[in-house]
Design a protein around this motif. Structure first.
Motif, PDB file in Angstrom:
ATOM      1  N   ALA A 179       0.821  -1.223   0.000  1.00  0.00           N
ATOM      2  CA  ALA A 179       0.000   0.000   0.000  1.00  0.00           C
ATOM      3  C   ALA A 179       0.848   1.263   0.000  1.00  0.00           C
ATOM      4  CB  ALA A 179      -0.943  -0.008   1.193  1.00  0.00           C
ATOM      5  N   HIS A 180       1.973   1.239   0.692  1.00  0.00           N
ATOM      6  CA  HIS A 180       2.843   2.425   0.727  1.00  0.00           C
ATOM      7  C   HIS A 180       3.452   2.690  -0.654  1.00  0.00           C
ATOM      8  CE1 HIS A 180       2.439   2.931   5.025  1.00  0.00           C
ATOM      9  NE2 HIS A 180       2.754   1.659   5.218  1.00  0.00           N
ATOM     10  N   ALA A 181       3.863   1.644  -1.334  1.00  0.00           N
ATOM     11  CA  ALA A 181       4.423   1.802  -2.686  1.00  0.00           C
ATOM     12  C   ALA A 181       3.349   2.307  -3.644  1.00  0.00           C
ATOM     13  CB  ALA A 181       4.996   0.480  -3.180  1.00  0.00           C
ATOM     14  N   PHE A 182       2.130   1.786  -3.478  1.00  0.00           N
ATOM     15  CA  PHE A 182       1.033   2.225  -4.342  1.00  0.00           C
ATOM     16  C   PHE A 182       0.730   3.707  -4.103  1.00  0.00           C
ATOM     17  CE2 PHE A 182      -3.594   2.564  -5.300  1.00  0.00           C
ATOM     18  CZ  PHE A 182      -3.507   2.329  -6.665  1.00  0.00           C
ATOM     19  N   ARG A 183       0.765   4.129  -2.864  1.00  0.00           N
ATOM     20  CA  ARG A 183       0.521   5.542  -2.543  1.00  0.00           C
ATOM     21  C   ARG A 183       1.594   6.425  -3.177  1.00  0.00           C
ATOM     22  NH1 ARG A 183      -3.538   8.961  -1.219  1.00  0.00           N
ATOM     23  NH2 ARG A 183      -2.508  10.942  -0.943  1.00  0.00           N
ATOM     24  N   ALA A 184       2.850   5.967  -3.097  1.00  0.00           N
ATOM     25  CA  ALA A 184       3.948   6.727  -3.706  1.00  0.00           C
ATOM     26  C   ALA A 184       3.774   6.783  -5.225  1.00  0.00           C
ATOM     27  CB  ALA A 184       5.292   6.102  -3.344  1.00  0.00           C
ATOM     28  N   LEU A 185       3.357   5.667  -5.818  1.00  0.00           N
ATOM     29  CA  LEU A 185       3.111   5.625  -7.263  1.00  0.00           C
ATOM     30  C   LEU A 185       1.978   6.592  -7.629  1.00  0.00           C
ATOM     31  CD1 LEU A 185       3.771   4.153  -9.980  1.00  0.00           C
ATOM     32  CD2 LEU A 185       1.917   2.571  -9.396  1.00  0.00           C
ATOM     33  N   TYR A 186       0.923   6.577  -6.844  1.00  0.00           N
ATOM     34  CA  TYR A 186      -0.206   7.484  -7.071  1.00  0.00           C
ATOM     35  C   TYR A 186       0.234   8.939  -6.977  1.00  0.00           C
ATOM     36  CZ  TYR A 186      -4.627   9.894  -6.526  1.00  0.00           C
ATOM     37  OH  TYR A 186      -5.682  10.770  -6.682  1.00  0.00           O
ATOM     38  N   ASP A 187       0.957   9.267  -5.917  1.00  0.00           N
ATOM     39  CA  ASP A 187       1.405  10.647  -5.714  1.00  0.00           C
ATOM     40  C   ASP A 187       2.295  11.128  -6.856  1.00  0.00           C
ATOM     41  OD1 ASP A 187      -0.007  10.781  -3.343  1.00  0.00           O
ATOM     42  OD2 ASP A 187       1.753  10.403  -2.074  1.00  0.00           O
ATOM     43  N   ALA A 188       3.126  10.230  -7.375  1.00  0.00           N
ATOM     44  CA  ALA A 188       4.071  10.607  -8.430  1.00  0.00           C
ATOM     45  C   ALA A 188       3.418  10.728  -9.801  1.00  0.00           C
ATOM     46  CB  ALA A 188       5.209   9.586  -8.499  1.00  0.00           C
ATOM     47  N   THR A 189       2.351   9.986 -10.034  1.00  0.00           N
ATOM     48  CA  THR A 189       1.802   9.915 -11.406  1.00  0.00           C
ATOM     49  C   THR A 189       0.402  10.482 -11.571  1.00  0.00           C
ATOM     50  OG1 THR A 189       0.939   7.674 -11.024  1.00  0.00           O
ATOM     51  CG2 THR A 189       3.175   7.861 -11.938  1.00  0.00           C
ATOM     52  N   SER A 190      -0.343  10.640 -10.495  1.00  0.00           N
ATOM     53  CA  SER A 190      -1.751  11.035 -10.646  1.00  0.00           C
ATOM     54  C   SER A 190      -1.958  12.389 -11.322  1.00  0.00           C
ATOM     55  CB  SER A 190      -2.479  10.989  -9.303  1.00  0.00           C
ATOM     56  OG  SER A 190      -1.909  11.887  -8.385  1.00  0.00           O
ATOM     57  N   PRO A 191      -1.121  13.409 -11.104  1.00  0.00           N
ATOM     58  CA  PRO A 191      -1.385  14.673 -11.808  1.00  0.00           C
ATOM     59  C   PRO A 191      -1.328  14.521 -13.335  1.00  0.00           C
ATOM     60  CG  PRO A 191       0.105  15.059  -9.974  1.00  0.00           C
ATOM     61  CD  PRO A 191      -0.041  13.566 -10.114  1.00  0.00           C
ATOM     62  N   LYS A 192      -0.318  13.818 -13.829  1.00  0.00           N
ATOM     63  CA  LYS A 192      -0.189  13.642 -15.271  1.00  0.00           C
ATOM     64  C   LYS A 192      -1.317  12.758 -15.815  1.00  0.00           C
ATOM     65  CE  LYS A 192       3.227  13.349 -18.603  1.00  0.00           C
ATOM     66  NZ  LYS A 192       4.485  13.959 -18.582  1.00  0.00           N
ATOM     67  N   LEU A 193      -1.654  11.690 -15.092  1.00  0.00           N
ATOM     68  CA  LEU A 193      -2.723  10.800 -15.540  1.00  0.00           C
ATOM     69  C   LEU A 193      -4.080  11.503 -15.494  1.00  0.00           C
ATOM     70  CD1 LEU A 193      -1.526   7.478 -13.881  1.00  0.00           C
ATOM     71  CD2 LEU A 193      -1.371   8.134 -16.296  1.00  0.00           C
ATOM     72  N   PHE A 194      -4.281  12.362 -14.511  1.00  0.00           N
ATOM     73  CA  PHE A 194      -5.506  13.158 -14.461  1.00  0.00           C
ATOM     74  C   PHE A 194      -5.600  14.035 -15.709  1.00  0.00           C
ATOM     75  CE2 PHE A 194      -7.754  17.087 -13.377  1.00  0.00           C
ATOM     76  CZ  PHE A 194      -8.995  16.571 -13.042  1.00  0.00           C
ATOM     77  N   GLY A 195      -4.466  14.602 -16.114  1.00  0.00           N
ATOM     78  CA  GLY A 195      -4.439  15.431 -17.323  1.00  0.00           C
ATOM     79  C   GLY A 195      -4.835  14.643 -18.564  1.00  0.00           C
ATOM     80  N   PHE A 196      -4.368  13.396 -18.666  1.00  0.00           N
ATOM     81  CA  PHE A 196      -4.761  12.554 -19.802  1.00  0.00           C
ATOM     82  C   PHE A 196      -6.268  12.317 -19.797  1.00  0.00           C
ATOM     83  CE2 PHE A 196      -0.315  10.493 -19.834  1.00  0.00           C
ATOM     84  CZ  PHE A 196       0.136  11.380 -20.794  1.00  0.00           C
ATOM     85  N   ALA A 197      -6.815  11.997 -18.616  1.00  0.00           N
ATOM     86  CA  ALA A 197      -8.254  11.751 -18.503  1.00  0.00           C
ATOM     87  C   ALA A 197      -9.046  13.016 -18.826  1.00  0.00           C
ATOM     88  CB  ALA A 197      -8.596  11.253 -17.103  1.00  0.00           C
ATOM     89  N   LEU A 198      -8.545  14.160 -18.386  1.00  0.00           N
ATOM     90  CA  LEU A 198      -9.232  15.428 -18.632  1.00  0.00           C
ATOM     91  C   LEU A 198      -9.262  15.764 -20.120  1.00  0.00           C
ATOM     92  CD1 LEU A 198     -10.697  17.688 -17.148  1.00  0.00           C
ATOM     93  CD2 LEU A 198      -8.499  18.860 -16.920  1.00  0.00           C
ATOM     94  N   ARG A 199      -8.206  15.411 -20.848  1.00  0.00           N
ATOM     95  CA  ARG A 199      -8.197  15.654 -22.297  1.00  0.00           C
ATOM     96  C   ARG A 199      -9.284  14.869 -23.007  1.00  0.00           C
ATOM     97  NH1 ARG A 199      -2.078  14.800 -22.706  1.00  0.00           N
ATOM     98  NH2 ARG A 199      -1.379  16.686 -21.707  1.00  0.00           N
ATOM     99  N   VAL A 200      -9.598  13.696 -22.492  1.00  0.00           N
ATOM    100  CA  VAL A 200     -10.637  12.863 -23.106  1.00  0.00           C
ATOM    101  C   VAL A 200     -12.027  13.334 -22.683  1.00  0.00           C
ATOM    102  CG1 VAL A 200     -11.607  10.523 -23.216  1.00  0.00           C
ATOM    103  CG2 VAL A 200      -9.127  10.851 -23.292  1.00  0.00           C
ATOM    104  N   LEU A 201     -12.178  13.699 -21.408  1.00  0.00           N
ATOM    105  CA  LEU A 201     -13.509  13.948 -20.852  1.00  0.00           C
ATOM    106  C   LEU A 201     -13.903  15.420 -20.747  1.00  0.00           C
ATOM    107  CD1 LEU A 201     -13.230  11.216 -18.125  1.00  0.00           C
ATOM    108  CD2 LEU A 201     -14.726  11.163 -20.131  1.00  0.00           C
ATOM    109  N   HIS A 202     -12.943  16.318 -20.635  1.00  0.00           N
ATOM    110  CA  HIS A 202     -13.184  17.764 -20.581  1.00  0.00           C
ATOM    111  C   HIS A 202     -13.967  18.227 -19.354  1.00  0.00           C
ATOM    112  CE1 HIS A 202     -11.616  17.826 -24.612  1.00  0.00           C
ATOM    113  NE2 HIS A 202     -12.539  16.979 -24.993  1.00  0.00           N
TER     114      HIS A 202
END
Length: 182
Positions: free
Chosen positions: A9-32
């Motif tokens: 869970a700690h590694a997953f949290r670190a992965l989320y913290d490191a990547t979620s802003p960029k991945l959110f941007g990808f999702a936002l480009r599709v969904l607006h």
């Protein structure tokens, strides 16, 4: 990613913290829409948590793999919402996005250089295509639409769209294999 595959869970949290802003941007480009992009991001990270053990480093960089999952979840959200709005491909913005996304996924300098070179080659080859071929390929592969959905978006016969996509892919393959972009 290895620790996440072991359900750390700690590694997953670190992965989320490191990547979620960029991945959110990808999702936002599709969904607006922020709320829909957040839903897609959450669905994507649930899928990443469950599928982390299946990740194969030789096939894609971790960020590319996760971006594909989030993009697919965003497309699922869009389909559930019944969004049939026209999708426009801005070729210049697309080219920049490909280069930036691939360049940012590298783990080390050598991998960063190769990803950057590959992304630039793809972007330049896409730029050599006729606008209609580029748009049809963009809708089909980067927005994950079926040929029928592309035909509907472009208000064209299905056969025409299939021909444009096939011809465009043939040109991309030739361009990339011959290294015409170097």
């Amino acid at each position: 990613m290895r620790d996440t595959a072991r359900h750390d869970a700690h590694a997953f949290r670190a992965l989320y913290d490191a990547t979620s802003p960029k991945l959110f941007g990808f999702a936002l480009r599709v969904l607006h829409k922020h709320e829909l992009a957040e839903e897609a991001l959450q669905d994507g990270f649930v899928a990443i948590w469950h599928a982390a053990a299946t990740y194969q480093p030789g096939l894609a960089a971790p960020m590319t793999w996760m971006a594909t999952i989030v993009r697919n979840k965003a497309l699922d959200v869009r389909r559930r919402q019944g969004d049939e709005g026209t999708v426009e491909i801005d070729a210049a913005a697309f080219d920049r996005d490909v280069v930036e996304a691939l360049a940012a996924t590298a783990n080390g300098p050598a991998e960063a250089h190769q990803c950057s070179v590959d992304a630039q080659a793809l972007a330049r080859c896409m730029d050599t295509l006729e606008r209609r071929h580029r748009q049809a390929i963009g809708l089909a592969f980067f927005h994950d639409l079926t040929h029928g959905e592309v035909a509907q978006q472009l208000a064209l016969p299905l056969g025409t769209v299939k021909t444009w996509i096939r011809r465009g892919l043939d040109k991309l393959k030739t361009c990339l294999t011959r290294g015409e972009v170097a």
